[in-house]
Design an enzyme around this catalytic site. Structure first.
Site, PDB file in Angstrom:
ATOM      1  N   ASN A 121      30.772  11.652 -94.322  1.00  0.00           N
ATOM      2  CA  ASN A 121      31.425  12.957 -94.471  1.00  0.00           C
ATOM      3  C   ASN A 121      32.301  12.862 -95.712  1.00  0.00           C
ATOM      4  O   ASN A 121      33.370  12.248 -95.673  1.00  0.00           O
ATOM      5  CB  ASN A 121      32.271  13.266 -93.221  1.00  0.00           C
ATOM      6  CG  ASN A 121      33.084  14.537 -93.399  1.00  0.00           C
ATOM      7  OD1 ASN A 121      32.828  15.320 -94.314  1.00  0.00           O
ATOM      8  ND2 ASN A 121      34.067  14.737 -92.521  1.00  0.00           N
TER       9      ASN A 121
ATOM     10  N   LYS B  61      33.937  15.105 -97.166  1.00  0.00           N
ATOM     11  CA  LYS B  61      35.082  16.034 -97.143  1.00  0.00           C
ATOM     12  C   LYS B  61      35.214  16.727 -98.507  1.00  0.00           C
ATOM     13  O   LYS B  61      34.208  16.965 -99.175  1.00  0.00           O
ATOM     14  CB  LYS B  61      36.367  15.314 -96.757  1.00  0.00           C
ATOM     15  CG  LYS B  61      36.234  14.468 -95.497  1.00  0.00           C
ATOM     16  CD  LYS B  61      37.568  14.109 -94.937  1.00  0.00           C
ATOM     17  CE  LYS B  61      37.422  13.038 -93.880  1.00  0.00           C
ATOM     18  NZ  LYS B  61      38.533  12.993 -92.959  1.00  0.00           N
TER      19      LYS B  61
ATOM     20  N   HIS C 115      34.588  19.877 -86.737  1.00  0.00           N
ATOM     21  CA  HIS C 115      35.403  18.747 -87.190  1.00  0.00           C
ATOM     22  C   HIS C 115      36.870  19.081 -86.906  1.00  0.00           C
ATOM     23  O   HIS C 115      37.289  20.239 -87.033  1.00  0.00           O
ATOM     24  CB  HIS C 115      35.181  18.500 -88.689  1.00  0.00           C
ATOM     25  CG  HIS C 115      35.765  17.204 -89.151  1.00  0.00           C
ATOM     26  ND1 HIS C 115      37.102  17.052 -89.405  1.00  0.00           N
ATOM     27  CD2 HIS C 115      35.198  15.990 -89.380  1.00  0.00           C
ATOM     28  CE1 HIS C 115      37.342  15.802 -89.774  1.00  0.00           C
ATOM     29  NE2 HIS C 115      36.198  15.126 -89.762  1.00  0.00           N
TER      30      HIS C 115
ATOM     31  N   GLU D  47      39.433  18.740 -88.580  1.00  0.00           N
ATOM     32  CA  GLU D  47      40.140  19.387 -89.699  1.00  0.00           C
ATOM     33  C   GLU D  47      39.836  20.885 -89.738  1.00  0.00           C
ATOM     34  O   GLU D  47      40.674  21.688 -90.140  1.00  0.00           O
ATOM     35  CB  GLU D  47      39.773  18.678 -91.014  1.00  0.00           C
ATOM     36  CG  GLU D  47      40.421  17.292 -91.075  1.00  0.00           C
ATOM     37  CD  GLU D  47      39.679  16.272 -91.926  1.00  0.00           C
ATOM     38  OE1 GLU D  47      38.769  16.647 -92.688  1.00  0.00           O
ATOM     39  OE2 GLU D  47      40.017  15.082 -91.795  1.00  0.00           O
TER      40      GLU D  47
ATOM     41  N   GLU E 181      35.418  11.830 -82.232  1.00  0.00           N
ATOM     42  CA  GLU E 181      36.357  11.505 -83.309  1.00  0.00           C
ATOM     43  C   GLU E 181      37.784  11.713 -82.813  1.00  0.00           C
ATOM     44  O   GLU E 181      38.313  12.846 -82.875  1.00  0.00           O
ATOM     45  CB  GLU E 181      36.102  12.419 -84.517  1.00  0.00           C
ATOM     46  CG  GLU E 181      34.738  12.224 -85.151  1.00  0.00           C
ATOM     47  CD  GLU E 181      34.785  12.498 -86.636  1.00  0.00           C
ATOM     48  OE1 GLU E 181      34.366  11.629 -87.402  1.00  0.00           O
ATOM     49  OE2 GLU E 181      35.289  13.556 -87.048  1.00  0.00           O
TER      50      GLU E 181
ATOM     51  N   GLY F  47      41.111   9.166 -90.847  1.00  0.00           N
ATOM     52  CA  GLY F  47      41.810   9.022 -92.127  1.00  0.00           C
ATOM     53  C   GLY F  47      43.148   8.303 -92.020  1.00  0.00           C
ATOM     54  O   GLY F  47      43.939   8.331 -92.949  1.00  0.00           O
TER      55      GLY F  47
ATOM     56  N   SER G 262      38.121   6.190 -89.007  1.00  0.00           N
ATOM     57  CA  SER G 262      38.431   4.955 -89.735  1.00  0.00           C
ATOM     58  C   SER G 262      37.415   3.842 -89.491  1.00  0.00           C
ATOM     59  O   SER G 262      37.772   2.660 -89.462  1.00  0.00           O
ATOM     60  CB  SER G 262      39.862   4.494 -89.417  1.00  0.00           C
ATOM     61  OG  SER G 262      40.796   5.474 -89.836  1.00  0.00           O
TER      62      SER G 262
HETATM   63  C1  PEP Z   1      35.813  11.985 -90.646  1.00  0.00           C
HETATM   64  O1  PEP Z   1      36.228  12.657 -91.584  1.00  0.00           O
HETATM   65  O2  PEP Z   1      34.995  12.471 -89.866  1.00  0.00           O
HETATM   66  C2  PEP Z   1      36.295  10.623 -90.506  1.00  0.00           C
HETATM   67  C3  PEP Z   1      35.939   9.933 -89.457  1.00  0.00           C
HETATM   68  O3  PEP Z   1      37.112  10.160 -91.514  1.00  0.00           O
HETATM   69  P1  PEP Z   1      37.622   8.632 -91.714  1.00  0.00           P
HETATM   70  O4  PEP Z   1      36.402   7.750 -91.563  1.00  0.00           O
HETATM   71  O5  PEP Z   1      38.178   8.608 -93.087  1.00  0.00           O
HETATM   72  O6  PEP Z   1      38.611   8.355 -90.650  1.00  0.00           O
END
Ligand code: PEP
Length: 251
Positions: free
Chosen positions: A9, A11, A94, A96, A165, A171, A209
């Site tokens: 992803n 982003k 997601h 976000e 998630e 992040g 992460s």
């Molecule tokens: C994500 O944006 O779905 C995500 C898991 O980000 P990160 O791996 O940076 O935590």
């Protein structure tokens, strides 16, 4: 053990030059991976990346899809439009988007429905905040989020991908332990089993992460079928290392 799915992803990152060098490095580093791979890229770059991944094992993904088919919805991108650009996966719900764009469970469910109707696999994200985890609400939250999508999609539900998630792990560099992640994945699998006889073959990804160092242990859990990777998907060496870890886990 079935084939894992490793999805990046990106982003709100990238540029024409950055994308070209990242995809070139990924292609150069991939030799017959034993897992499925996709990159979910910003909408303006779909055409570029679609061309760059052609003939490679990398599938094209979008980071969102509109909950509307067409009309007066300025700024939206429909599933039909995504399909025209060869999009195979679209992230929906997601955290976000839920947080910064006030997406409700009902909106996420409708996005998943429209993606499926166009032959795009929705990657449906569910996950709890830190406060919800600390308040012992994790199960209730993820089940409520997934239930909305199950309810709206009936027998098509077996065609979705689910991504667990935990919001507190996205992040932040803070990862769910393999045991914490597996526990929630098992809950989601059981919920899917109650909805479809195909649940055992459905993919439930972990995101939060995930990186080159922790991927193997997370992906080795019985109900973790792949990863949705943010930060580490922007570094070719790290994303390739996660793909290699997933490939080693195929029986
Ligand atoms: C994500 O944006 O779905 C995500 C898991 O980000 P990160 O791996 O940076 O935590």
């Amino acid at each position: 053990m079935s084939r894992k799915l490793i999805t990046g992803n990106w982003k709100l990152n990238g540029s024409l030059a950055f994308n070209a060098s990242l995809v070139e490095a990924l292609r150069a580093g991939l030799s017959a991976p034993a897992c499925s791979i996709a990159v979910c890229v910003p909408a303006p770059y779909l055409a570029q990346i679609g061309g760059l991944v052609q003939g490679s094992p990398i599938d094209l993904g979008a980071q969102d899809v509109s909950a509307h088919e067409a009309g007066a919805f300025t700024g939206e991108v429909s599933a039909t439009m995504l399909r025209e650009f060869g999009v195979r996966y679209a992230i929906v719900g997601h955290s976000e988007r839920r947080q910064y764009h006030a997406e409700t469970d009902a909106v996420v469910a409708e996005k998943a429905r429209l993606a499926l109707a166009c032959g795009i696999t929705p990657i449906v994200c569910v996950g709890e905040t830190l406060g919800q985890r600390e308040g012992n609400q994790t199960e209730e939250v993820v089940k409520r989020q997934l239930a909305a999508v199950i309810h709206a999609n009936g027998h098509c539900i077996s065609e979705i991908v689910v991504a667990y998630e935990p919001v507190w792990a996205i992040g932040t560099g803070r990862t769910a332990t393999p045991a914490q992640a597996q526990q929630v994945h098992a809950v989601l699998r059981a919920q899917l089993k109650a909805a479809t006889p195909q649940a055992a073959r459905m993919q439930i990804l972990y995101g939060g992460s995930m990186n080159a160092a922790n991927a193997a242990e997370l992906l080795g859990q019985p109900d973790i079928d792949g990863g949705l990777i943010g930060g580490a998907s922007l570094k070719a060496a790290d994303f390739l290392a996660i793909i290699a870890a997933a490939s080693r886990l195929v029986a």
